[in-house]
Design a protein around this motif. Structure first.
Motif, short mmCIF file in Angstrom:
data_model
loop_
_atom_site.label_atom_id
_atom_site.label_comp_id
_atom_site.label_asym_id
_atom_site.label_seq_id
_atom_site.Cartn_x
_atom_site.Cartn_y
_atom_site.Cartn_z
N ASP A 1 -2.30 -15.36 15.40
CA ASP A 1 -3.74 -15.08 15.46
C ASP A 1 -4.27 -14.75 14.06
O ASP A 1 -3.50 -14.58 13.11
CB ASP A 1 -4.06 -13.99 16.48
N VAL A 2 -5.57 -14.67 13.97
CA VAL A 2 -6.22 -14.50 12.66
C VAL A 2 -5.79 -13.20 11.98
O VAL A 2 -5.42 -13.22 10.80
CB VAL A 2 -7.76 -14.53 12.81
N ILE A 3 -5.80 -12.10 12.69
CA ILE A 3 -5.43 -10.81 12.08
C ILE A 3 -3.98 -10.85 11.62
O ILE A 3 -3.66 -10.41 10.51
CB ILE A 3 -5.68 -9.63 13.04
N ALA A 4 -3.08 -11.37 12.44
CA ALA A 4 -1.67 -11.45 12.05
C ALA A 4 -1.50 -12.35 10.82
O ALA A 4 -0.70 -12.04 9.93
CB ALA A 4 -0.83 -11.95 13.21
N ALA A 5 -2.24 -13.44 10.75
CA ALA A 5 -2.16 -14.33 9.59
C ALA A 5 -2.66 -13.62 8.34
O ALA A 5 -2.03 -13.71 7.27
CB ALA A 5 -2.98 -15.60 9.84
N LEU A 6 -3.75 -12.89 8.46
CA LEU A 6 -4.29 -12.14 7.31
C LEU A 6 -3.33 -11.03 6.89
O LEU A 6 -3.13 -10.79 5.70
CB LEU A 6 -5.66 -11.57 7.65
N GLU A 7 -2.72 -10.37 7.87
CA GLU A 7 -1.77 -9.30 7.55
C GLU A 7 -0.52 -9.86 6.88
O GLU A 7 0.05 -9.24 5.98
CB GLU A 7 -1.43 -8.50 8.80
N LEU A 8 -0.08 -11.03 7.31
CA LEU A 8 1.06 -11.69 6.69
C LEU A 8 0.73 -12.02 5.23
O LEU A 8 1.53 -11.76 4.32
CB LEU A 8 1.42 -12.95 7.46
N ALA A 9 -0.44 -12.56 5.00
CA ALA A 9 -0.88 -12.88 3.65
C ALA A 9 -0.99 -11.60 2.81
O ALA A 9 -0.59 -11.58 1.64
CB ALA A 9 -2.21 -13.62 3.68
N SER B 1 0.67 -8.79 3.20
CA SER B 1 2.02 -8.32 2.91
C SER B 1 2.61 -9.08 1.73
O SER B 1 3.23 -8.50 0.83
CB SER B 1 2.90 -8.48 4.15
N SER B 2 2.40 -10.37 1.72
CA SER B 2 2.92 -11.21 0.65
C SER B 2 2.25 -10.89 -0.68
O SER B 2 2.92 -10.75 -1.71
CB SER B 2 2.69 -12.68 1.03
N GLU B 3 0.94 -10.76 -0.68
CA GLU B 3 0.22 -10.45 -1.92
C GLU B 3 0.59 -9.06 -2.44
O GLU B 3 0.70 -8.86 -3.65
CB GLU B 3 -1.29 -10.54 -1.72
N THR B 4 0.78 -8.12 -1.54
CA THR B 4 1.17 -6.77 -1.94
C THR B 4 2.55 -6.80 -2.60
O THR B 4 2.77 -6.14 -3.62
CB THR B 4 1.17 -5.82 -0.73
N ALA B 5 3.45 -7.58 -2.04
CA ALA B 5 4.79 -7.71 -2.63
C ALA B 5 4.70 -8.36 -4.01
O ALA B 5 5.41 -7.96 -4.94
CB ALA B 5 5.70 -8.51 -1.71
N GLY B 6 3.83 -9.35 -4.16
CA GLY B 6 3.64 -9.98 -5.47
C GLY B 6 3.09 -8.98 -6.47
O GLY B 6 3.55 -8.91 -7.63
N TYR B 7 2.10 -8.19 -6.05
CA TYR B 7 1.55 -7.14 -6.92
C TYR B 7 2.65 -6.16 -7.34
O TYR B 7 2.78 -5.84 -8.53
CB TYR B 7 0.42 -6.39 -6.21
N ASP B 8 3.42 -5.69 -6.37
CA ASP B 8 4.49 -4.72 -6.67
C ASP B 8 5.49 -5.29 -7.67
O ASP B 8 5.96 -4.59 -8.57
CB ASP B 8 5.22 -4.30 -5.38
N PHE B 9 5.83 -6.57 -7.51
CA PHE B 9 6.77 -7.23 -8.42
C PHE B 9 6.24 -7.20 -9.85
O PHE B 9 6.93 -6.76 -10.78
CB PHE B 9 7.02 -8.66 -7.95
N TYR B 10 5.01 -7.65 -10.03
CA TYR B 10 4.43 -7.68 -11.37
C TYR B 10 4.23 -6.27 -11.94
O TYR B 10 4.49 -6.04 -13.12
CB TYR B 10 3.10 -8.43 -11.37
N ALA B 11 3.77 -5.35 -11.11
CA ALA B 11 3.55 -3.99 -11.59
C ALA B 11 4.85 -3.33 -12.03
O ALA B 11 4.89 -2.60 -13.03
CB ALA B 11 2.86 -3.16 -10.50
N ASP B 12 5.93 -3.60 -11.30
CA ASP B 12 7.23 -3.04 -11.66
C ASP B 12 7.70 -3.60 -13.00
O ASP B 12 8.21 -2.86 -13.85
CB ASP B 12 8.26 -3.33 -10.56
N ILE B 13 7.53 -4.89 -13.20
CA ILE B 13 7.91 -5.48 -14.48
C ILE B 13 7.06 -4.88 -15.60
O ILE B 13 7.58 -4.55 -16.67
CB ILE B 13 7.78 -7.02 -14.45
N ALA B 14 5.77 -4.72 -15.35
CA ALA B 14 4.88 -4.15 -16.37
C ALA B 14 5.34 -2.74 -16.77
O ALA B 14 5.29 -2.39 -17.95
CB ALA B 14 3.45 -4.10 -15.85
N ARG B 15 5.80 -1.97 -15.80
CA ARG B 15 6.26 -0.59 -16.08
C ARG B 15 7.60 -0.57 -16.81
O ARG B 15 7.83 0.29 -17.65
CB ARG B 15 6.41 0.19 -14.78
N ARG B 16 8.49 -1.49 -16.46
CA ARG B 16 9.88 -1.37 -16.90
C ARG B 16 10.29 -2.29 -18.05
O ARG B 16 11.31 -2.03 -18.69
CB ARG B 16 10.80 -1.61 -15.71
#
Length: 152
Positions: free
Chosen positions: A94-102, A104-119
């Motif tokens: 459904d639409v909400i689940a699709a948006l939540e999946l997206a 989750s993915s974008e948040t993980a991408g942000y976390d990846f880049y932010a961690d590299i920026a810090r370390r």
């Protein structure tokens, strides 16, 4: 730790390639479900990912997509952050689940880049990782707003 700009860019290219593919899958499912508005959102997000991929290739001076063996990638959980939450898209999502999946993915991408920026010990890698994290943060905010809007 990623302290080499080319290695960082290869990771960014793979991450954006994964994101584009997943957004294309979600757009297709939303289109099949008749939700043209959310299909257009996911088409737009896929386009952004393809642009980011091209930008990373240009910054690295790559003419062809670089290839690393799976063991050469330095992903937090052994898989690209944009691909980690995607186990294929169910055609009945459904639409909400699709948006939540997206989201989750974008948040993980942000976390990846932010961690590299810090370390990272390389100033250029840190600067570019902060820039990429900022772009991912904007995507996170957009998807959060869509979730709120579509849930209302």
């Amino acid at each position: 730790m990623i302290d080499d700009i080319h290695l960082f860019l290869v990771h960014a290219i793979q991450l954006e390639r994964d994101a584009a593919r997943q957004y294309e899958d979600l757009a297709q499912v939303m289109g099949a479900a008749g939700n043209r508005e959310v299909q257009a959102l996911f088409d737009r997000m896929a386009l952004y990912s393809r642009r980011h991929l091209k930008e990373a290739m240009n910054r690295g001076g790559f003419r062809e997509l670089p290839v690393l063996a799976p063991g050469e990638f330095q992903w937090p959980e052994g898989v690209s952050p944009e691909a980690a939450s995607w186990q294929g898209v169910d055609g009945l999502i459904d639409v909400i689940a699709a948006l939540e999946l997206a989201l989750s993915s974008e948040t993980a991408g942000y976390d990846f880049y932010a961690d590299i920026a810090r370390r990272s010990n390389d100033p250029e890698v840190g600067r570019m990782a902060r820039e990429f994290a900022s772009e991912e943060s904007a995507h996170v905010r957009d998807l959060q707003a869509w979730i709120v809007r579509m849930a209302a």
